[in-house]
Design an enzyme around this catalytic site. Sequence first.
Site, PDB file in Angstrom:
ATOM      1  N   TYR A  20      -2.185  -0.305  10.255  1.00 18.06           N
ATOM      2  CA  TYR A  20      -2.240  -0.679   8.841  1.00 18.06           C
ATOM      3  C   TYR A  20      -0.929  -0.331   8.137  1.00 18.06           C
ATOM      4  O   TYR A  20      -0.380  -1.145   7.388  1.00 18.06           O
ATOM      5  CB  TYR A  20      -3.411   0.038   8.171  1.00 18.06           C
ATOM      6  CG  TYR A  20      -3.624  -0.338   6.731  1.00 18.06           C
ATOM      7  CD1 TYR A  20      -4.219  -1.544   6.386  1.00 18.06           C
ATOM      8  CD2 TYR A  20      -3.234   0.519   5.705  1.00 18.06           C
ATOM      9  CE1 TYR A  20      -4.417  -1.886   5.056  1.00 18.06           C
ATOM     10  CE2 TYR A  20      -3.430   0.191   4.378  1.00 18.06           C
ATOM     11  CZ  TYR A  20      -4.024  -1.017   4.057  1.00 18.06           C
ATOM     12  OH  TYR A  20      -4.216  -1.356   2.738  1.00 18.06           O
TER      13      TYR A  20
ATOM     14  N   SER B 223       0.855  -1.189   0.000  1.00 21.18           N
ATOM     15  CA  SER B 223       0.000   0.000   0.000  1.00 21.18           C
ATOM     16  C   SER B 223       0.885   1.231   0.000  1.00 21.18           C
ATOM     17  O   SER B 223       2.036   1.183   0.451  1.00 21.18           O
ATOM     18  CB  SER B 223      -0.890   0.009   1.251  1.00 21.18           C
ATOM     19  OG  SER B 223      -1.500   1.267   1.439  1.00 21.18           O
TER      20      SER B 223
END
Length: 254
Positions: free
Chosen positions: A151, A138
């Site tokens: 995250y 990501s």
Amino acid sequence: MFSLKNKKAVVTGGGSGIGRAIATILAKQDAEVHIIELGIAQAKDTLDEIEAAGKMAFSYACDVSDHQAVKTVFEQIGSIHILVNNAGIAHIGKADTTEESDFDRVMRVNVKGVYNCLYAAIPQIRSAGGGVIINMASIAALVGLPDRFAYSTAKGAVKAMTMSVAKDYIGENIRCNSISPARVHTPFVDGFLQKNYPDHIPEMFEKLSKTQPIGRMAKPEEIGALALYLCSDEAAFITGCDYPIDGGFTTLNN
């Protein structure tokens, strides 16, 4: 170009969103696709779409954070040529607002889950004579995103695992790369807006879209197209790389 004929691919989290887009495009290019989801029902729509197109796909119920369960599924599937580590979960919170249980849950799925699949898949790729691994990272692994502590930590680990695997197995004809998307318009985004901004969905959707300098979110199919390229023989010279696909987010937002 980009034919995957006679290739066997495993896609984790292939039941929706990015995973579904990747699974369907690999199948379209004639890969035999094996989808791993938490439950069989969650893979049904992807399976139906692939089979309706006359291609071959199978599904398995498995929690990627369960080491033994993952080993069992990969032993059942047998030799493979492609692994796409896509399964993952999101979390919102800063370092001092992220509860220990939430931090552990994100690490268990997003980090240990990737490790479990690597551990189980690499012997199966080796037995096929080599192949390709794609880990879904990501932009959170590349830049600081607000309220994404756990995250971002997990995706940073995924990016690091990618580089380690690429180096360790380059002599065995195993390539490993990662993809780092910015925001992608998936059912998760729609659910997030419905839950948190039920009275302001259009305005918040536009705000989230404009986070990317290009002015919109990515489509899952665009991530799938990049994954297809990296899985194909046309990308045979590429390993140990991370690919931001972010509408200019990491380079044009400064």
